[in-house]
Design a protein around this motif. Structure first.
Motif, PDB file in Angstrom:
ATOM      1  N   GLN A  43       0.842  -1.202   0.000  1.00  0.00           N
ATOM      2  CA  GLN A  43       0.000   0.000   0.000  1.00  0.00           C
ATOM      3  C   GLN A  43       0.872   1.245   0.000  1.00  0.00           C
ATOM      4  O   GLN A  43       0.630   2.211  -0.704  1.00  0.00           O
TER       5      GLN A  43
ATOM      6  N   ASN B 114      -6.779   5.249   4.550  1.00  0.00           N
ATOM      7  CA  ASN B 114      -8.198   4.932   4.397  1.00  0.00           C
ATOM      8  C   ASN B 114      -9.015   6.198   4.192  1.00  0.00           C
ATOM      9  O   ASN B 114      -9.905   6.242   3.338  1.00  0.00           O
TER      10      ASN B 114
ATOM     11  N   GLU C 172      -8.446   7.528   0.746  1.00  0.00           N
ATOM     12  CA  GLU C 172      -9.065   6.692  -0.286  1.00  0.00           C
ATOM     13  C   GLU C 172     -10.590   6.870  -0.360  1.00  0.00           C
ATOM     14  O   GLU C 172     -11.186   6.623  -1.401  1.00  0.00           O
TER      15      GLU C 172
ATOM     16  N   ASN D   2      -2.107   3.758   8.102  1.00  0.00           N
ATOM     17  CA  ASN D   2      -3.269   2.971   7.666  1.00  0.00           C
ATOM     18  C   ASN D   2      -4.554   3.792   7.731  1.00  0.00           C
ATOM     19  O   ASN D   2      -5.361   3.790   6.800  1.00  0.00           O
TER      20      ASN D   2
ATOM     21  N   GLY E  42      -5.560  -3.509   6.596  1.00  0.00           N
ATOM     22  CA  GLY E  42      -5.067  -2.314   7.294  1.00  0.00           C
ATOM     23  C   GLY E  42      -5.675  -2.118   8.671  1.00  0.00           C
ATOM     24  O   GLY E  42      -4.971  -1.893   9.657  1.00  0.00           O
TER      25      GLY E  42
ATOM     26  N   LYS F  37     -13.095  -2.146  -1.421  1.00  0.00           N
ATOM     27  CA  LYS F  37     -12.344  -1.533  -2.536  1.00  0.00           C
ATOM     28  C   LYS F  37     -11.960  -2.577  -3.571  1.00  0.00           C
ATOM     29  O   LYS F  37     -11.689  -3.721  -3.218  1.00  0.00           O
TER      30      LYS F  37
HETATM   31 MG    MG Z   1      -6.807   0.405   4.229  1.00  0.00          MG
END
Ligand code: MG
Ligand code: ADP
Length: 224
Positions: free
Chosen positions: A16, A132, A135, A128, A188, A181
């Motif tokens: 990631q 998130n 995103e 993390n 995460g 996703k």
């Molecule tokens: Mg994540």
């Protein structure tokens, strides 16, 4: 099985992170290339350009040292650490990636806090949760990171302006491999919960009144 799971957790975080870092390094590189082309064309104001170019190189340097630090294997070396330093490091790492999506990350803290922790692990949690938030915020906006203290606990709230979390999936978030996703790993949050539990803390999830959700990390503070 436990061991395999742990190994894949580590890889997923690295993976990631790699995607984000690729973006981050490409930005200053693109800018550097532009300035070199300008200089090639025999332009004036050279000194000004050199200064900007050095700043861009410094950015790449910061990102790579941060990466080298984070990519060390998971240890469990707890020491007294300043929360402000960990927060600033992580926000610096993610800020330019966030900018690409029109997202600002703001940090609000009145008072610093000492935490007895493994800073690599705590930084991993912060990364993390911030990733998130980034995103989910497809339309841009602001992520607020707010540090609050009471006597025994300090709390780091990560407040996003994403779509929020539907009630019926709340209980699944901690489960490994639960993701909504297309290219998510669903690891995460599980890693984050484990790390915070390993530090005698907990994570609360709240729905914001207006928009988005808040992930609140509570950690015991160091006292003599
Ligand atoms: Mg994540
Ligand atoms: P991944 O990011 O790979 O999907 P995570 O464990 O980090 O895995 O997150 C699991 C799921 O929790 C996400 O797919 C998403 O559905 C939900 N989630 C996590 N953070 C947020 C957030 N800030 N806003 C809305 N949903 C979230």
């Amino acid at each position: 099985a436990e061991e395999m799971l742990i190994r894949s957790e580590k890889m997923s975080v690295a993976g990631q992170l790699a995607a984000g870092v690729a973006h981050e390094i490409r930005n200053p590189l693109t800018s550097l290339k532009g300035f070199i082309q300008l200089l090639q064309s025999g332009i004036k104001r050279k000194d000004e350009y050199y200064k900007i170019m050095i700043d861009e190189i410094d950015k790449i340097d910061t990102i790579t040292s941060e990466l080298l630090f984070i990519s060390k294997p998971m240890t469990d070396e707890k020491k007294l650490e300043k929360l402000s330093i960990m927060l600033n490091d992580v926000i610096t790492l993610l800020r330019s990636q966030a900018k690409l999506f029109n997202i600002e990350i703001s940090l609000c803290m009145d008072q610093d806090q000492l935490i007895y922790c493994d800073r690599t692990q705590i930084k991993q949690v912060l990364i993390n949760l911030l990733k998130n938030a980034i995103e989910e915020m497809k339309d841009g906006g602001t992520i607020e990171v707010v540090l609050t203290n009471n006597e025994d606990y300090c709390s780091i709230s990560i407040i996003d302006e994403g779509p929020g979390i539907p009630e019926h999936i709340l209980h699944k978030l901690k489960e490994p491999f639960f993701t909504t996703k297309k290219d998510g790993t669903g690891l995460g949050l599980m890693i984050s919960y484990k790390i915070i539990e390993n530090h005698q803390g907990n994570i609360e999830i709240h729905q914001n009144e207006d928009k988005g959700s808040t992930f609140k990390i509570n950690l015991p503070v160091y006292s003599t």
